[in-house]
Design a protein around this motif. Structure first.
Motif, mmCIF file in Angstrom:
data_model
loop_
_atom_site.group_PDB
_atom_site.id
_atom_site.type_symbol
_atom_site.label_atom_id
_atom_site.label_comp_id
_atom_site.label_asym_id
_atom_site.label_seq_id
_atom_site.Cartn_x
_atom_site.Cartn_y
_atom_site.Cartn_z
ATOM 1 N N ARG A 178 4.527 57.569 -45.024
ATOM 2 C CA ARG A 178 5.315 58.768 -44.746
ATOM 3 C C ARG A 178 6.764 58.595 -45.217
ATOM 4 N NH1 ARG A 178 2.574 62.375 -41.828
ATOM 5 N NH2 ARG A 178 0.677 61.670 -40.764
ATOM 6 N N GLU A 179 7.291 57.403 -45.088
ATOM 7 C CA GLU A 179 8.658 57.171 -45.560
ATOM 8 C C GLU A 179 8.726 57.214 -47.089
ATOM 9 O OE1 GLU A 179 10.663 53.829 -43.906
ATOM 10 O OE2 GLU A 179 10.289 54.435 -41.828
ATOM 11 N N SER A 182 8.649 60.835 -48.036
ATOM 12 C CA SER A 182 9.936 61.456 -47.721
ATOM 13 C C SER A 182 11.013 61.032 -48.717
ATOM 14 C CB SER A 182 10.352 61.078 -46.298
ATOM 15 O OG SER A 182 11.625 61.603 -45.980
#
Length: 440
Positions: A178-179, A182
């Motif tokens: 997810r990072e 992002s």
């Protein structure tokens, strides 16, 4: 929830006449040296019968890729040796695009440019796959040359051997993915890629000689992105030892294509499986290719390169070495022995990808598509059981006992359980071997 993946026929054409084709001839030696001029003249006129021709007793030996027995499916979903590969994995033919990103961590900041890390794997990975696939796979890495700094130190993510991906996990690989999504923001259209490579800075986590962390999550959607779900993601940690360290990425991407781990992940003393005959077991040390069965599964062998023998009786076949240039010649003889079992014969000789081969000959293996990844879905038959192998010097990255597993002219493989006998009759100086297959 996916299980993490860890690292440590159409009728074939009539066979050509081989001249000379001498019993006992070791590839690379001249026929006259081996057996003398008169015998060389006798065998120079030898022809090989077409194995698809029906026998007088009516027991025709079918030879077709369409025969279900030579494309056995797996009784379960996920990684395995079954054919076809389930949906969700990356394509293994044509142009494959791999988004390649680089991550580091507070306290483990990258010490070199991303270009240097990228060069550890490319162009060698692309070249390996092009060679192994006979040009059928064109692997295009698409690097984003910028270190993506994760929000926490490496230790905070709990990355360890055995840690998987969990969709509800607030940490671990779910958080890392997810990072990454992002950090890339709207700069990347994830739907344009077949797989994703995450190359971590080598100073994050333990050295690969201490603990192997590289892992793949393949076959299903992982985390959502603005342009579609992230899928088929391989994480590469540390630096691998050996003369061709890029092969850890070949191994991990093999999972993205649907290939299983061939090394043992069960309890107890690991049995002998495939050793250095396939990169899906041993991907460190000297270079090694994939087994013929995996090339068949990936669509790299054409139907005319596979002889599928389904009936009883005897037939003879000439096998071209798996690593030979070009796409001619039969490269695999397959004998189905059950709904999910196949016995396979192929020829392995020193080649561009098989540089560690020290005993050229017919490699025989048993495929069981019921066995899951890490449960021994392929096992090589050892022509010299109990030996110490044939390497001139020990290599800790190679299973020495299986280095001399191939069968030589004059050797015979027998499997009383299935009633199969494979006799190695002859070899020529180009490495082609003639075998006789008999099934009761």
């Amino acid at each position: 929830m996916p299980t993490p993946i860890r690292t440590p026929i159409r009728r074939p054409p009539r066979r050509p006449v081989l001249s000379p084709l001498i019993p006992g001839l070791i590839p690379g030696r001249r026929a006259l040296t081996a057996l003398g001029g008169s015998l060389a003249l006798v065998f120079a006129s030898l022809t090989v019968p077409d194995p698809a021709v029906a026998r007088p007793d009516g027991s025709g030996l079918a030879s077709s890729a369409a025969v279900p027995g030579c494309t056995p499916s797996s009784p379960h979903q996920g990684l395995g040796t079954g054919i076809p590969t389930p949906d969700g994995y990356a394509p293994s033919r044509g142009t494959v695009t791999a988004l390649t990103v680089f991550i580091d961590f507070p306290g483990s900041e990258a010490e070199t440019p991303t270009e240097e890390r990228f060069a550890e794997f490319f162009p060698e990975t692309s070249e390996y796959l092009a060679t192994s696939s006979y040009g059928k796979l064109r692997y295009r890495p698409d690097p984003v040359h910028h270190w993506l700094r994760m929000s926490q130190p490496f230790e905070a993510y709990g990355i360890d051997r055995g840690v998987g991906w969990h969709p509800e996990d607030s940490g671990g690989y779910n958080r890392l993915m997810r990072e990454i999504v992002s950090a890339l923001g709207d700069r990347v259209d994830f739907s344009a890629y077949d797989l994703v490579n995450v190359l971590a800075t080598p100073n994050a986590g333990p050295h690969a000689l201490e603990q192997v962390l590289s892992v793949s999550f393949a076959g299903r959607p992982l985390v959502d992105t603005p342009t579609g779900p992230l899928r088929n993601v391989s994480f590469i940690w540390s630096r691998q030892p050996g003369e061709s360290p890029h092969r850890v990425l070949v191994h991990e991407n093999g999972h993205a294509f649907g290939l299983p781990d061939l090394y043992w992940t069960g309890s107890g003393v690991p049995p002998l499986l495939t050793g250095h005959w396939d990169v899906m077991e041993q991907d460190w040390g000297p270079s090694n290719d994939l087994l013929a069965w995996h090339k068949w599964k990936l669509g790299w062998l054409a139907p005319v390169q596979v002889a599928c023998v389904t009936g009883t009786g005897s037939s003879e076949h000439v096998l071209t070495p798996l690593g030979a240039d070009g796409t001619g010649g039969v490269r695999m003889v397959a004998l189905p022995t059950g709904e999910h079992q196949v016995t396979v014969a192929e020829v392995r000789t020193p080649s561009e990808l098989d540089r560690a081969v020290c005993r050229s000959g017919v490699l025989i293996s048993r495929v069981d598509t019921r066995a899951r990844s890490g449960e021994g879905p392929i096992r090589v038959a050892d022509a010299t059981p109990g030996s110490t192998g044939c390497l001139s010097a020990p290599d800790p990255q190679v299973t020495a006992e299986l280095t001399d597993a191939p069968y030589l002219p004059g050797d015979t493989f027998r499997d009383p359980r299935t009633g199969i006998t494979i006799e190695v009759l002859a070899a020529d100086e180009d490495g082609r071997h003639r075998i006789r297959v008999t099934r009761d």
